[in-house]
Design an enzyme around this catalytic site. Sequence first.
Site, PDB file in Angstrom:
ATOM      1  N   ASP A 113       0.863  -1.183   0.000  1.00  0.00           N
ATOM      2  CA  ASP A 113       0.000   0.000   0.000  1.00  0.00           C
ATOM      3  C   ASP A 113       0.902   1.237   0.000  1.00  0.00           C
ATOM      4  O   ASP A 113       1.648   1.458   0.948  1.00  0.00           O
ATOM      5  CB  ASP A 113      -0.899  -0.019   1.238  1.00  0.00           C
ATOM      6  CG  ASP A 113      -1.879   1.142   1.238  1.00  0.00           C
ATOM      7  OD1 ASP A 113      -1.646   2.135   0.519  1.00  0.00           O
ATOM      8  OD2 ASP A 113      -2.886   1.047   1.962  1.00  0.00           O
ATOM      9  N   ASN A 165       3.650   4.717 -11.587  1.00  0.00           N
ATOM     10  CA  ASN A 165       2.370   4.825 -12.289  1.00  0.00           C
ATOM     11  C   ASN A 165       1.145   4.821 -11.377  1.00  0.00           C
ATOM     12  O   ASN A 165       0.100   5.332 -11.757  1.00  0.00           O
ATOM     13  CB  ASN A 165       2.292   3.654 -13.288  1.00  0.00           C
ATOM     14  CG  ASN A 165       0.880   3.368 -13.728  1.00  0.00           C
ATOM     15  OD1 ASN A 165       0.348   4.046 -14.610  1.00  0.00           O
ATOM     16  ND2 ASN A 165       0.231   2.376 -13.117  1.00  0.00           N
ATOM     17  N   HIS A 166       1.263   4.255 -10.162  1.00  0.00           N
ATOM     18  CA  HIS A 166       0.061   4.051  -9.357  1.00  0.00           C
ATOM     19  C   HIS A 166      -0.642   5.369  -9.030  1.00  0.00           C
ATOM     20  O   HIS A 166      -0.026   6.429  -8.998  1.00  0.00           O
ATOM     21  CB  HIS A 166       0.404   3.312  -8.055  1.00  0.00           C
ATOM     22  CG  HIS A 166       1.343   4.087  -7.165  1.00  0.00           C
ATOM     23  ND1 HIS A 166       2.718   4.029  -7.295  1.00  0.00           N
ATOM     24  CD2 HIS A 166       1.109   4.955  -6.159  1.00  0.00           C
ATOM     25  CE1 HIS A 166       3.270   4.822  -6.394  1.00  0.00           C
ATOM     26  NE2 HIS A 166       2.315   5.398  -5.698  1.00  0.00           N
ATOM     27  N   SER A 199      -0.068  13.787 -15.938  1.00  0.00           N
ATOM     28  CA  SER A 199      -1.379  13.987 -16.539  1.00  0.00           C
ATOM     29  C   SER A 199      -1.485  15.421 -17.027  1.00  0.00           C
ATOM     30  O   SER A 199      -0.712  16.284 -16.606  1.00  0.00           O
ATOM     31  CB  SER A 199      -2.424  13.715 -15.447  1.00  0.00           C
ATOM     32  OG  SER A 199      -3.659  14.285 -15.767  1.00  0.00           O
ATOM     33  N   TYR A 239      -5.710  15.630  -6.520  1.00  0.00           N
ATOM     34  CA  TYR A 239      -5.019  14.845  -7.552  1.00  0.00           C
ATOM     35  C   TYR A 239      -4.096  15.771  -8.345  1.00  0.00           C
ATOM     36  O   TYR A 239      -2.914  15.469  -8.553  1.00  0.00           O
ATOM     37  CB  TYR A 239      -6.074  14.195  -8.450  1.00  0.00           C
ATOM     38  CG  TYR A 239      -5.546  13.513  -9.697  1.00  0.00           C
ATOM     39  CD1 TYR A 239      -4.929  12.273  -9.629  1.00  0.00           C
ATOM     40  CD2 TYR A 239      -5.710  14.108 -10.955  1.00  0.00           C
ATOM     41  CE1 TYR A 239      -4.471  11.635 -10.775  1.00  0.00           C
ATOM     42  CE2 TYR A 239      -5.259  13.483 -12.102  1.00  0.00           C
ATOM     43  CZ  TYR A 239      -4.639  12.255 -12.013  1.00  0.00           C
ATOM     44  OH  TYR A 239      -4.189  11.632 -13.149  1.00  0.00           O
ATOM     45  N   GLY A 285      -3.633  12.343 -21.477  1.00  0.00           N
ATOM     46  CA  GLY A 285      -5.000  12.859 -21.524  1.00  0.00           C
ATOM     47  C   GLY A 285      -5.943  11.808 -20.948  1.00  0.00           C
ATOM     48  O   GLY A 285      -5.539  10.984 -20.120  1.00  0.00           O
ATOM     49  N   ILE A 307      -7.817   8.502 -20.686  1.00  0.00           N
ATOM     50  CA  ILE A 307      -7.535   7.141 -21.145  1.00  0.00           C
ATOM     51  C   ILE A 307      -8.635   6.190 -20.647  1.00  0.00           C
ATOM     52  O   ILE A 307      -9.082   6.316 -19.492  1.00  0.00           O
ATOM     53  CB  ILE A 307      -6.158   6.664 -20.606  1.00  0.00           C
ATOM     54  CG1 ILE A 307      -5.069   7.729 -20.832  1.00  0.00           C
ATOM     55  CG2 ILE A 307      -5.761   5.331 -21.236  1.00  0.00           C
ATOM     56  CD1 ILE A 307      -4.797   8.090 -22.266  1.00  0.00           C
ATOM     57  N   THR A 351      -9.311   3.554 -19.023  1.00  0.00           N
ATOM     58  CA  THR A 351      -9.207   2.539 -17.963  1.00  0.00           C
ATOM     59  C   THR A 351     -10.548   2.480 -17.219  1.00  0.00           C
ATOM     60  O   THR A 351     -11.301   3.462 -17.210  1.00  0.00           O
ATOM     61  CB  THR A 351      -8.093   2.893 -16.958  1.00  0.00           C
ATOM     62  OG1 THR A 351      -8.415   4.138 -16.316  1.00  0.00           O
ATOM     63  CG2 THR A 351      -6.746   3.060 -17.667  1.00  0.00           C
TER      64      THR A 351
HETATM   65  N1  LIG Z   1      -6.950   7.010 -17.011  1.00  0.00           N
HETATM   66  C1  LIG Z   1      -6.809   8.283 -17.282  1.00  0.00           C
HETATM   67  O1  LIG Z   1      -7.672   8.918 -17.900  1.00  0.00           O
HETATM   68  C2  LIG Z   1      -5.549   8.992 -16.873  1.00  0.00           C
HETATM   69  C3  LIG Z   1      -5.347  10.306 -17.322  1.00  0.00           C
HETATM   70  C4  LIG Z   1      -4.174  10.966 -16.980  1.00  0.00           C
HETATM   71  C5  LIG Z   1      -3.233  10.337 -16.192  1.00  0.00           C
HETATM   72  N2  LIG Z   1      -3.445   9.071 -15.749  1.00  0.00           N
HETATM   73  C6  LIG Z   1      -2.440   8.449 -14.884  1.00  0.00           C
HETATM   74  O2  LIG Z   1      -2.150   7.143 -15.325  1.00  0.00           O
HETATM   75  C7  LIG Z   1      -1.748   6.359 -14.205  1.00  0.00           C
HETATM   76  C8  LIG Z   1      -2.563   5.074 -14.169  1.00  0.00           C
HETATM   77  O3  LIG Z   1      -3.946   5.389 -14.071  1.00  0.00           O
HETATM   78  P1  LIG Z   1      -5.085   4.319 -14.398  1.00  0.00           P
HETATM   79  O4  LIG Z   1      -6.176   5.032 -15.094  1.00  0.00           O
HETATM   80  O5  LIG Z   1      -4.483   3.134 -15.025  1.00  0.00           O
HETATM   81  O6  LIG Z   1      -5.589   3.975 -12.908  1.00  0.00           O
HETATM   82  P2  LIG Z   1      -6.130   2.587 -12.288  1.00  0.00           P
HETATM   83  O7  LIG Z   1      -6.648   1.696 -13.338  1.00  0.00           O
HETATM   84  O8  LIG Z   1      -7.029   2.951 -11.158  1.00  0.00           O
HETATM   85  O9  LIG Z   1      -4.806   1.940 -11.699  1.00  0.00           O
HETATM   86  C9  LIG Z   1      -4.233   2.449 -10.543  1.00  0.00           C
HETATM   87  C10 LIG Z   1      -3.275   1.429  -9.985  1.00  0.00           C
HETATM   88  O10 LIG Z   1      -2.731   1.952  -8.780  1.00  0.00           O
HETATM   89  C11 LIG Z   1      -2.936   1.007  -7.740  1.00  0.00           C
HETATM   90  N3  LIG Z   1      -3.151   1.702  -6.463  1.00  0.00           N
HETATM   91  C12 LIG Z   1      -4.182   2.503  -6.106  1.00  0.00           C
HETATM   92  N4  LIG Z   1      -4.049   2.908  -4.844  1.00  0.00           N
HETATM   93  C13 LIG Z   1      -2.918   2.333  -4.370  1.00  0.00           C
HETATM   94  C14 LIG Z   1      -2.257   2.356  -3.112  1.00  0.00           C
HETATM   95  N5  LIG Z   1      -2.733   3.043  -2.069  1.00  0.00           N
HETATM   96  N6  LIG Z   1      -1.116   1.645  -2.981  1.00  0.00           N
HETATM   97  C15 LIG Z   1      -0.616   0.927  -4.015  1.00  0.00           C
HETATM   98  N7  LIG Z   1      -1.205   0.877  -5.215  1.00  0.00           N
HETATM   99  C16 LIG Z   1      -2.336   1.579  -5.390  1.00  0.00           C
HETATM  100  C17 LIG Z   1      -4.138   0.192  -8.158  1.00  0.00           C
HETATM  101  O11 LIG Z   1      -4.094  -1.116  -7.624  1.00  0.00           O
HETATM  102  P3  LIG Z   1      -4.766  -1.578  -6.244  1.00  0.00           P
HETATM  103  O12 LIG Z   1      -6.133  -0.973  -6.180  1.00  0.00           O
HETATM  104  O13 LIG Z   1      -4.767  -3.072  -6.395  1.00  0.00           O
HETATM  105  O14 LIG Z   1      -3.856  -1.114  -5.162  1.00  0.00           O
HETATM  106  C18 LIG Z   1      -3.943   0.113  -9.653  1.00  0.00           C
HETATM  107  O15 LIG Z   1      -3.072  -0.934  -9.990  1.00  0.00           O
HETATM  108  C19 LIG Z   1      -1.941   7.239 -12.975  1.00  0.00           C
HETATM  109  O16 LIG Z   1      -0.710   7.831 -12.606  1.00  0.00           O
HETATM  110  C20 LIG Z   1      -2.907   8.287 -13.462  1.00  0.00           C
HETATM  111  O17 LIG Z   1      -2.794   9.494 -12.743  1.00  0.00           O
HETATM  112  C21 LIG Z   1      -4.594   8.383 -16.070  1.00  0.00           C
END
Ligand SMILES: NC(=O)c1ccc[n+]([C@@H]2O[C@H](COP(=O)([O-])OP(=O)(O)OC[C@H]3O[C@@H](n4cnc5c(N)ncnc54)[C@H](OP(=O)(O)O)[C@@H]3O)[C@@H](O)[C@H]2O)c1
Length: 289
Positions: free
Chosen positions: A90, A117-118, A168, A181, A214, A216, A218
């Site tokens: 965590d 990345n988390h 981001s 954030y 931008g 994404i 997910t």
């Molecule tokens: N998706 C978008 O639109 C977008 C846009 C701009 C930037 N980003 C960036 O891209 C990256 C990935 O985002 P994503 O969309 O792929 O998010 P996601 O699907 O929610 O993945 C987040 C990951 O972080 C882990 N995590 C969350 N809280 C945690 C904690 N307290 N300790 C350890 N691990 C933790 C989660 O796993 P567990 O829950 O199993 O811990 C998961 O593996 C991030 O840095 C995000 O800011 C995303």
Amino acid sequence: MAAIRIALALLVGLCAYYFYPQETFSAEMVRGMRVLVTGSSSGIGEQMAYEFARMGAHLMLTARRENRLQEVMQKCQKLGASSVHYVVADMSNLTSAQKVVEETKAQMGGLDQLVLNHVGGTMFGPFQGTIESVIRSMNVNFFSYVQLTISAMDLLQESKGNIVVISSMSGRIPGPFAISYSAAKFALEGFYSSLRAEMRLRKIDLPITVAVLGYIDTDMALNSVGDKITQKASSKEDCARQVVKGGVLRYREVFYPYWAVKPILLYRELLPDLVDQVMAYGYKLENIL
Ligand SMILES: NC(=O)c1ccc[n+]([C@@H]2O[C@H](COP(=O)([O-])OP(=O)(O)OC[C@H]3O[C@@H](n4cnc5c(N)ncnc54)[C@H](OP(=O)(O)O)[C@@H]3O)[C@@H](O)[C@H]2O)c1
Ligand SMILES: *[C@@H]1O[C@H](CO)[C@@H](O)[C@H](O)[C@H]1NC(C)=O
């Protein structure tokens, strides 16, 4: 006079860019590389793990959900990873962050690339006005990144490795409804671009790639903002591919999707009020407030 000088500078810059030798990307560059990807139980982190696996990297995965990590690990093995390990941690706990790097060293004997990345601990919506929510976000989304970097510094020096930081648009442009954030992402941008500058002056070779993403597709992003913004989400698979490539080639920055991110950053520098006004149309306030 000034205009001519600026035009000239731009021209020289463009030529330099055009003639600069661009290294081509190949899977061979990744084979045998030891990579730690944080937040690899879902989303972009999971996809980056698959991308590295396909090219034969050694992988260390980490997140909180063990069952998800096991599933991702098995898929990475099928895809061709040289080896795959995981550690449950965590990231709101900095001691755990430190342990992740210790485990990485124990399992892989070193580290060639650290992919930060988390993301967690924040919700999309109006600012609640509590300090706790900001501290929680800074712990998970900023301080743990710094701790992982500090802990991994010696390993990266030993291997002449590099760091990739996932940022981001919210780390470059102020935006509403994700204040805590955004604060963490701005902090990351400040920390890592300053660290890059200092390392260069100290002649320490530690390439840092910042990926400015931008919207994404997910599950997390679609669930939290899908009905709240008008924009269309881009592919997480393609995003992961571009970020992995940019990191391996040690680009200074990666913008994805390029044409949705880069022009906005440039225009905002020139016409901040106009860009703020245009961006405001992107929010479905009736679904947020
Ligand atoms: N998706 C978008 O639109 C977008 C846009 C701009 C930037 N980003 C960036 O891209 C990256 C990935 O985002 P994503 O969309 O792929 O998010 P996601 O699907 O929610 O993945 C987040 C990951 O972080 C882990 N995590 C969350 N809280 C945690 C904690 N307290 N300790 C350890 N691990 C933790 C989660 O796993 P567990 O829950 O199993 O811990 C998961 O593996 C991030 O840095 C995000 O800011 C995303
Ligand atoms: C943080 O993690 C360490 C080691 O993983 C553990 O010993 C400690 O109890 C944790 N602290 C909290 C507040 O959970």
